[in-house]
Design a protein around this motif. Structure first.
Motif, mmCIF file in Angstrom:
data_model
loop_
_atom_site.group_PDB
_atom_site.id
_atom_site.type_symbol
_atom_site.label_atom_id
_atom_site.label_comp_id
_atom_site.label_asym_id
_atom_site.label_seq_id
_atom_site.Cartn_x
_atom_site.Cartn_y
_atom_site.Cartn_z
ATOM 1 N N LYS A 77 6.714 5.434 12.093
ATOM 2 C CA LYS A 77 7.522 6.491 12.705
ATOM 3 C C LYS A 77 6.762 7.206 13.817
ATOM 4 C CE LYS A 77 10.401 7.550 8.659
ATOM 5 N NZ LYS A 77 10.667 8.543 7.581
ATOM 6 N N LYS A 78 5.503 7.513 13.564
ATOM 7 C CA LYS A 78 4.703 8.258 14.545
ATOM 8 C C LYS A 78 4.532 7.510 15.860
ATOM 9 C CE LYS A 78 1.995 10.857 11.130
ATOM 10 N NZ LYS A 78 0.653 10.992 10.482
ATOM 11 N N SER A 79 4.500 6.180 15.770
ATOM 12 C CA SER A 79 4.281 5.399 16.998
ATOM 13 C C SER A 79 5.556 4.700 17.470
ATOM 14 C CB SER A 79 3.194 4.346 16.766
ATOM 15 O OG SER A 79 3.598 3.434 15.778
ATOM 16 N N SER A 80 6.695 5.072 16.841
ATOM 17 C CA SER A 80 7.984 4.473 17.192
ATOM 18 C C SER A 80 7.926 2.947 17.150
ATOM 19 C CB SER A 80 8.420 4.935 18.597
ATOM 20 O OG SER A 80 8.528 6.334 18.643
ATOM 21 N N SER A 81 7.296 2.430 16.096
ATOM 22 C CA SER A 81 7.128 0.988 15.941
ATOM 23 C C SER A 81 8.015 0.475 14.812
ATOM 24 C CB SER A 81 5.666 0.651 15.628
ATOM 25 O OG SER A 81 4.821 1.090 16.675
ATOM 26 N N VAL A 82 8.363 -0.806 14.895
ATOM 27 C CA VAL A 82 9.201 -1.405 13.854
ATOM 28 C C VAL A 82 8.349 -2.133 12.810
ATOM 29 C CG1 VAL A 82 11.191 -1.652 15.370
ATOM 30 C CG2 VAL A 82 9.534 -3.521 15.204
ATOM 31 N N ASN B 102 -11.266 1.445 13.851
ATOM 32 C CA ASN B 102 -11.585 0.757 15.099
ATOM 33 C C ASN B 102 -12.900 1.305 15.633
ATOM 34 O OD1 ASN B 102 -10.980 -1.158 17.113
ATOM 35 N ND2 ASN B 102 -10.212 0.434 18.484
ATOM 36 N N ASP B 103 -13.806 0.417 15.996
ATOM 37 C CA ASP B 103 -15.116 0.815 16.535
ATOM 38 C C ASP B 103 -15.845 1.800 15.617
ATOM 39 O OD1 ASP B 103 -14.852 -0.779 18.808
ATOM 40 O OD2 ASP B 103 -13.825 0.794 19.926
ATOM 41 N N GLY B 104 -15.725 1.590 14.321
ATOM 42 C CA GLY B 104 -16.454 2.418 13.367
ATOM 43 C C GLY B 104 -15.807 3.740 13.027
ATOM 44 N N ARG B 105 -14.677 4.039 13.667
ATOM 45 C CA ARG B 105 -14.007 5.323 13.434
ATOM 46 C C ARG B 105 -12.666 5.136 12.730
ATOM 47 N NH1 ARG B 105 -16.220 6.008 18.706
ATOM 48 N NH2 ARG B 105 -17.721 7.744 18.807
ATOM 49 N N LEU B 106 -12.270 6.161 12.026
ATOM 50 C CA LEU B 106 -10.948 6.200 11.402
ATOM 51 C C LEU B 106 -9.961 6.701 12.449
ATOM 52 C CD1 LEU B 106 -9.351 5.956 8.691
ATOM 53 C CD2 LEU B 106 -9.824 8.382 8.364
ATOM 54 N N VAL B 107 -9.029 5.838 12.863
ATOM 55 C CA VAL B 107 -8.105 6.224 13.934
ATOM 56 C C VAL B 107 -6.735 6.629 13.410
ATOM 57 C CG1 VAL B 107 -9.288 4.874 15.690
ATOM 58 C CG2 VAL B 107 -7.464 3.801 14.357
ATOM 59 N N ALA B 108 -6.419 6.271 12.161
ATOM 60 C CA ALA B 108 -5.134 6.678 11.576
ATOM 61 C C ALA B 108 -5.208 6.513 10.067
ATOM 62 C CB ALA B 108 -3.987 5.847 12.137
ATOM 63 N N LEU B 109 -4.493 7.389 9.358
ATOM 64 C CA LEU B 109 -4.418 7.294 7.896
ATOM 65 C C LEU B 109 -3.113 7.938 7.445
ATOM 66 C CD1 LEU B 109 -7.261 8.236 5.359
ATOM 67 C CD2 LEU B 109 -4.847 8.167 4.801
ATOM 68 N N ASP B 110 -2.222 7.115 6.893
ATOM 69 C CA ASP B 110 -0.931 7.635 6.436
ATOM 70 C C ASP B 110 -0.200 6.537 5.673
ATOM 71 O OD1 ASP B 110 1.289 9.332 6.107
ATOM 72 O OD2 ASP B 110 1.074 10.132 8.141
ATOM 73 N N THR B 111 1.003 6.837 5.233
ATOM 74 C CA THR B 111 1.826 5.805 4.610
ATOM 75 C C THR B 111 2.257 4.817 5.692
ATOM 76 O OG1 THR B 111 3.919 6.944 4.999
ATOM 77 C CG2 THR B 111 2.707 7.506 2.967
ATOM 78 N N GLU C 237 5.172 3.733 6.370
ATOM 79 C CA GLU C 237 6.396 4.225 7.020
ATOM 80 C C GLU C 237 6.086 5.323 8.026
ATOM 81 O OE1 GLU C 237 9.526 3.096 7.043
ATOM 82 O OE2 GLU C 237 8.607 1.429 5.945
ATOM 83 N N ASN C 238 5.230 6.261 7.661
ATOM 84 C CA ASN C 238 4.893 7.350 8.584
ATOM 85 C C ASN C 238 4.130 6.841 9.800
ATOM 86 O OD1 ASN C 238 6.142 9.342 7.106
ATOM 87 N ND2 ASN C 238 4.283 10.027 6.069
ATOM 88 N N CYS D 238 0.799 -1.229 0.000
ATOM 89 C CA CYS D 238 0.000 0.000 0.000
ATOM 90 C C CYS D 238 0.829 1.276 0.000
ATOM 91 C CB CYS D 238 -0.916 0.029 1.225
ATOM 92 S SG CYS D 238 -2.165 -1.241 1.189
ATOM 93 N N ASP D 239 0.334 2.267 -0.729
ATOM 94 C CA ASP D 239 0.897 3.611 -0.645
ATOM 95 C C ASP D 239 0.463 4.274 0.650
ATOM 96 O OD1 ASP D 239 2.149 3.777 -3.314
ATOM 97 O OD2 ASP D 239 0.094 3.564 -4.021
ATOM 98 N N ARG D 240 -0.812 4.072 1.019
ATOM 99 C CA ARG D 240 -1.327 4.581 2.291
ATOM 100 C C ARG D 240 -2.270 3.547 2.897
ATOM 101 N NH1 ARG D 240 -4.432 9.654 2.299
ATOM 102 N NH2 ARG D 240 -5.291 8.867 0.341
ATOM 103 N N VAL D 241 -2.392 3.628 4.226
ATOM 104 C CA VAL D 241 -3.221 2.672 4.962
ATOM 105 C C VAL D 241 -4.141 3.425 5.913
ATOM 106 C CG1 VAL D 241 -3.206 0.794 6.649
ATOM 107 C CG2 VAL D 241 -1.476 0.853 4.856
ATOM 108 N N ALA D 242 -5.417 3.040 5.909
ATOM 109 C CA ALA D 242 -6.383 3.561 6.877
ATOM 110 C C ALA D 242 -6.621 2.493 7.936
ATOM 111 C CB ALA D 242 -7.699 3.906 6.176
ATOM 112 N N ILE D 243 -6.496 2.876 9.199
ATOM 113 C CA ILE D 243 -6.769 1.951 10.299
ATOM 114 C C ILE D 243 -8.077 2.368 10.958
ATOM 115 C CG2 ILE D 243 -5.956 0.995 12.488
ATOM 116 C CD1 ILE D 243 -3.109 1.574 11.605
#
Length: 249
Positions: A228-233, A213-222, A224-225, A206-211
């Motif tokens: 980076k935002k959540s300091s995850s590997v 949860n519970d019917g709401r959009l909680v995150a939308l970005d590439t 990689e971003n 994917c170029d971008r991913v929407a996450i």
């Protein structure tokens, strides 16, 4: 970038005698022309309902959707002419051959006989089914059915492909073949939107991913971003952090 899909304040409420469930709760997003866009979330997160509304399969309770400048509520028929939908359950007729399934779909979209014959031969060869063209699809393996289902959805050369759980239940080799096919369609200029439970699939494809949860959009970005935002590997760590859910294949 130019948005090809615009959803504004999208909401879907299901009402039965016993309960009222808000499956999608005021979701707004844009999907850009020519991108591969993924939607992930736990079961019941609302991703499949959002997917269904964007592809005109169901109507929203409130909010608006525009697909390639067409209003989904007023111009759904026009939208259906420019999209292809690959459902999670194979949309094939087991008592028809592979070729007959493709001809049926082509006729539904008024594809001319000459063009349809050229496309059928091209796509069957593309997905390595040319030697199975005249076999009844009831005897096909899951991977063969998935590949045929995909080319059935693009026989009319749509601008946008909606793909629900493209590789669920497939072996790793077939999954890689589906990824290769998705990238090919994307290089040809098609926009791809799909739901998936596989974090590796969303991360690599994917170029971008929407996450959701519970019917709401909680995150939308590439991918990689998001990492980076959540300091995850990994995207899986991001998913768990935002939804509190473990990944279930």
């Amino acid at each position: 970038m130019e948005p090809i899909i615009e959803a504004r304040d999208l909401t879907k409420v299901f009402i039965s005698r016993r309960m009222k469930v808000t499956a999608v709760d005021h979701v707004s997003l844009e999907i850009y022309k020519g991108e591969i866009f993924g939607m992930i979330g736990p079961n019941g997160a609302g991703k499949s309902t959002t997917f269904a509304m964007m592809s005109t399969l169901i109507k929203p309770t409130s909010g608006s959707i525009r697909v390639s400048s067409f209003d989904a509520e007023k111009e759904a028929t026009k939208i259906r002419q420019i999209i292809g939908v690959v459902p999670q359950q194979y949309s094939l007729y087991s008592d028809l051959t592979a070729r007959e399934n493709l001809e049926l779909m082509g006729n539904l979209y008024d594809v001319t006989k000459k063009v349809m014959e050229e496309r059928i031969n091209y796509y069957l060869k593309l997905v390595n089914l040319e030697t199975h063209a005249d076999r009844f699809t009831g005897g096909f393996s899951g991977g063969m059915k998935q590949r045929l289902s995909v080319i059935s959805a693009v026989i009319h050369d749509p601008e946008i492909i909606f793909w629900d759980e493209p590789t669920t239940g497939l072996d790793p080799q077939t999954r890689q073949a589906i990824w290769k096919l998705a990238r090919k369609f994307n290089k040809e200029g098609k926009t791809l939107i799909f739901t998936t439970h596989y974090m590796e699939e969303a991360d690599k494809l994917c170029d971008r991913v929407a996450i959701m949860n519970d019917g709401r959009l909680v995150a939308l970005d590439t991918p990689e971003n998001l990492k980076k935002k959540s300091s995850s590997v990994s995207l899986e760590e991001v998913f768990i952090h935002l939804t509190g859910e473990e990944i279930r294949d």
